[in-house]
Write a protein that holds these residues in place. Structure first.
Motif, PDB file in Angstrom:
ATOM      1  N   TRP A 103       0.827  -1.217   0.000  1.00  0.00           N
ATOM      2  CA  TRP A 103       0.000   0.000   0.000  1.00  0.00           C
ATOM      3  C   TRP A 103       0.855   1.258   0.000  1.00  0.00           C
ATOM      4  N   ILE A 104       1.931   1.243   0.743  1.00  0.00           N
ATOM      5  CA  ILE A 104       2.807   2.415   0.797  1.00  0.00           C
ATOM      6  C   ILE A 104       3.512   2.589  -0.546  1.00  0.00           C
ATOM      7  N   GLN A 105       4.033   1.505  -1.075  1.00  0.00           N
ATOM      8  CA  GLN A 105       4.773   1.560  -2.317  1.00  0.00           C
ATOM      9  C   GLN A 105       3.902   2.021  -3.489  1.00  0.00           C
ATOM     10  N   SER A 106       2.613   1.748  -3.439  1.00  0.00           N
ATOM     11  CA  SER A 106       1.731   2.131  -4.546  1.00  0.00           C
ATOM     12  C   SER A 106       1.020   3.466  -4.311  1.00  0.00           C
ATOM     13  N   GLU A 107       1.257   4.086  -3.165  1.00  0.00           N
ATOM     14  CA  GLU A 107       0.628   5.380  -2.852  1.00  0.00           C
ATOM     15  C   GLU A 107       1.361   6.489  -3.614  1.00  0.00           C
ATOM     16  N   PRO A 108       0.648   7.234  -4.471  1.00  0.00           N
ATOM     17  CA  PRO A 108       1.324   8.276  -5.248  1.00  0.00           C
ATOM     18  C   PRO A 108       1.658   9.550  -4.458  1.00  0.00           C
ATOM     19  N   GLU A 109       0.978   9.804  -3.357  1.00  0.00           N
ATOM     20  CA  GLU A 109       1.176  11.054  -2.617  1.00  0.00           C
ATOM     21  C   GLU A 109       2.208  10.876  -1.499  1.00  0.00           C
ATOM     22  N   CYS A 110       3.241  11.698  -1.558  1.00  0.00           N
ATOM     23  CA  CYS A 110       4.325  11.628  -0.572  1.00  0.00           C
ATOM     24  C   CYS A 110       3.817  11.821   0.854  1.00  0.00           C
ATOM     25  N   ALA A 111       2.926  12.775   1.079  1.00  0.00           N
ATOM     26  CA  ALA A 111       2.429  13.039   2.435  1.00  0.00           C
ATOM     27  C   ALA A 111       1.729  11.810   3.008  1.00  0.00           C
ATOM     28  N   ARG A 112       0.970  11.117   2.194  1.00  0.00           N
ATOM     29  CA  ARG A 112       0.296   9.906   2.685  1.00  0.00           C
ATOM     30  C   ARG A 112       1.308   8.819   3.005  1.00  0.00           C
ATOM     31  N   ARG A 113       2.332   8.662   2.184  1.00  0.00           N
ATOM     32  CA  ARG A 113       3.379   7.675   2.499  1.00  0.00           C
ATOM     33  C   ARG A 113       4.078   8.046   3.799  1.00  0.00           C
ATOM     34  N   GLN A 114       4.339   9.337   3.986  1.00  0.00           N
ATOM     35  CA  GLN A 114       4.996   9.804   5.205  1.00  0.00           C
ATOM     36  C   GLN A 114       4.191   9.398   6.437  1.00  0.00           C
ATOM     37  N   PHE A 115       2.876   9.615   6.398  1.00  0.00           N
ATOM     38  CA  PHE A 115       2.068   9.291   7.576  1.00  0.00           C
ATOM     39  C   PHE A 115       1.828   7.796   7.739  1.00  0.00           C
ATOM     40  N   TRP A 116       1.929   7.043   6.656  1.00  0.00           N
ATOM     41  CA  TRP A 116       1.925   5.588   6.801  1.00  0.00           C
ATOM     42  C   TRP A 116       3.134   5.149   7.626  1.00  0.00           C
ATOM     43  N   LEU A 117       4.265   5.806   7.416  1.00  0.00           N
ATOM     44  CA  LEU A 117       5.521   5.398   8.056  1.00  0.00           C
ATOM     45  C   LEU A 117       5.779   6.075   9.397  1.00  0.00           C
ATOM     46  N   MET A 118       5.044   7.127   9.703  1.00  0.00           N
ATOM     47  CA  MET A 118       5.282   7.898  10.924  1.00  0.00           C
ATOM     48  C   MET A 118       5.261   7.038  12.210  1.00  0.00           C
ATOM     49  N   PRO A 119       4.390   6.031  12.327  1.00  0.00           N
ATOM     50  CA  PRO A 119       4.426   5.229  13.562  1.00  0.00           C
ATOM     51  C   PRO A 119       5.781   4.575  13.811  1.00  0.00           C
ATOM     52  N   LEU A 120       6.503   4.253  12.744  1.00  0.00           N
ATOM     53  CA  LEU A 120       7.812   3.613  12.907  1.00  0.00           C
ATOM     54  C   LEU A 120       8.817   4.572  13.526  1.00  0.00           C
ATOM     55  N   LEU A 121       8.752   5.835  13.156  1.00  0.00           N
ATOM     56  CA  LEU A 121       9.703   6.795  13.734  1.00  0.00           C
ATOM     57  C   LEU A 121       9.287   7.222  15.134  1.00  0.00           C
ATOM     58  N   HIS A 122       8.017   7.032  15.491  1.00  0.00           N
ATOM     59  CA  HIS A 122       7.550   7.352  16.842  1.00  0.00           C
ATOM     60  C   HIS A 122       7.815   6.223  17.840  1.00  0.00           C
ATOM     61  N   SER A 123       8.133   5.051  17.347  1.00  0.00           N
ATOM     62  CA  SER A 123       8.349   3.899  18.217  1.00  0.00           C
ATOM     63  C   SER A 123       9.511   4.151  19.172  1.00  0.00           C
ATOM     64  N   GLU A 124       9.446   3.534  20.347  1.00  0.00           N
ATOM     65  CA  GLU A 124      10.568   3.573  21.288  1.00  0.00           C
ATOM     66  C   GLU A 124      11.415   2.298  21.189  1.00  0.00           C
ATOM     67  N   GLU A 125      11.178   1.498  20.165  1.00  0.00           N
ATOM     68  CA  GLU A 125      11.996   0.313  19.919  1.00  0.00           C
ATOM     69  C   GLU A 125      13.095   0.683  18.924  1.00  0.00           C
ATOM     70  N   ILE A 126      14.319   0.502  19.323  1.00  0.00           N
ATOM     71  CA  ILE A 126      15.469   0.898  18.513  1.00  0.00           C
ATOM     72  C   ILE A 126      15.418   0.269  17.128  1.00  0.00           C
ATOM     73  N   ALA A 127      15.166  -1.027  17.048  1.00  0.00           N
ATOM     74  CA  ALA A 127      15.154  -1.711  15.751  1.00  0.00           C
ATOM     75  C   ALA A 127      14.064  -1.153  14.832  1.00  0.00           C
ATOM     76  N   THR A 128      12.943  -0.778  15.391  1.00  0.00           N
ATOM     77  CA  THR A 128      11.855  -0.227  14.580  1.00  0.00           C
ATOM     78  C   THR A 128      12.248   1.122  14.000  1.00  0.00           C
ATOM     79  N   VAL A 129      12.842   1.974  14.825  1.00  0.00           N
ATOM     80  CA  VAL A 129      13.256   3.294  14.332  1.00  0.00           C
ATOM     81  C   VAL A 129      14.385   3.135  13.313  1.00  0.00           C
ATOM     82  N   GLU A 130      15.320   2.216  13.574  1.00  0.00           N
ATOM     83  CA  GLU A 130      16.386   1.960  12.596  1.00  0.00           C
ATOM     84  C   GLU A 130      15.806   1.546  11.250  1.00  0.00           C
ATOM     85  N   SER A 131      14.800   0.686  11.289  1.00  0.00           N
ATOM     86  CA  SER A 131      14.191   0.218  10.037  1.00  0.00           C
ATOM     87  C   SER A 131      13.429   1.331   9.319  1.00  0.00           C
TER      88      SER A 131
END
Length: 166
Positions: A103-131
């Motif tokens: 779904w992320i890879q096929s989303e044409p709008e950058c802002a929507r892809r950004q918010f799809w991925l935002m939970p990963l950068l908010h995580s407090e798990e090191i491996a998740t943020v690294e990924s």
């Protein structure tokens, strides 16, 4: 749980966030904006945090709306409270599922892809943020990837996000 009309409610969330709001509103602290989100979407945030709205997970648009409820809207509705982060684990899971589904890879709008991925950068798990860093570089933007890099440095140093101590 809040009875919902999934397509209508999910569309309302996406329209509000990506059409009615301006990008500067997404990340600035503003009590009136927080109150507006709480008034319009607070009940849906509660339902999502309680495990509801699982039918929204079946399609890309409604799943993105669910991620927004769990990851972004909750931070506005419960700013400064621990409940702001209560949906994080589910949001991370949905983000990962969106990657698996393409779904992320096929989303044409950058802002929507950004918010799809935002939970990963908010995580407090090191491996998740690294990924999240290479994913944000590829599917969002370098500025958001740099935020993930800063978050990673904080986690490596502190073990958690100290600004959540309140």
């Amino acid at each position: 749980m809040v009875p919902t009309e999934p397509a209508r409610d999910a569309d309302a969330i996406l329209r509000f966030w990506f059409e009615d709001c301006r990008p500067w509103q997404w990340f600035r602290q503003n009590q009136r904006f927080d109150q507006l989100i709480g008034k319009r979407f607070g009940a849906l945030c509660l339902s999502a945090q309680a495990g509801g709205l699982s039918d929204w997970e079946q399609g890309a648009s409604s799943a993105l709306a669910l991620v927004l409820l769990l990851d972004q809207f909750s931070r506005h509705v419960w700013r400064g409270e621990s409940q702001a982060f209560a949906g994080d684990a589910r949001a991370v899971s949905l983000s990962r599922e969106a990657l698996r589904q393409g779904w992320i890879q096929s989303e044409p709008e950058c802002a929507r892809r950004q918010f799809w991925l935002m939970p990963l950068l908010h995580s407090e798990e090191i491996a998740t943020v690294e990924s999240a860093i290479p994913l944000l570089e590829e599917w969002a933007d370098h500025a958001t990837a740099r935020i993930a890099q800063r978050n990673l440095q904080v986690l490596l140093r502190e073990g958690r996000y100290p600004w959540r101590n309140q």
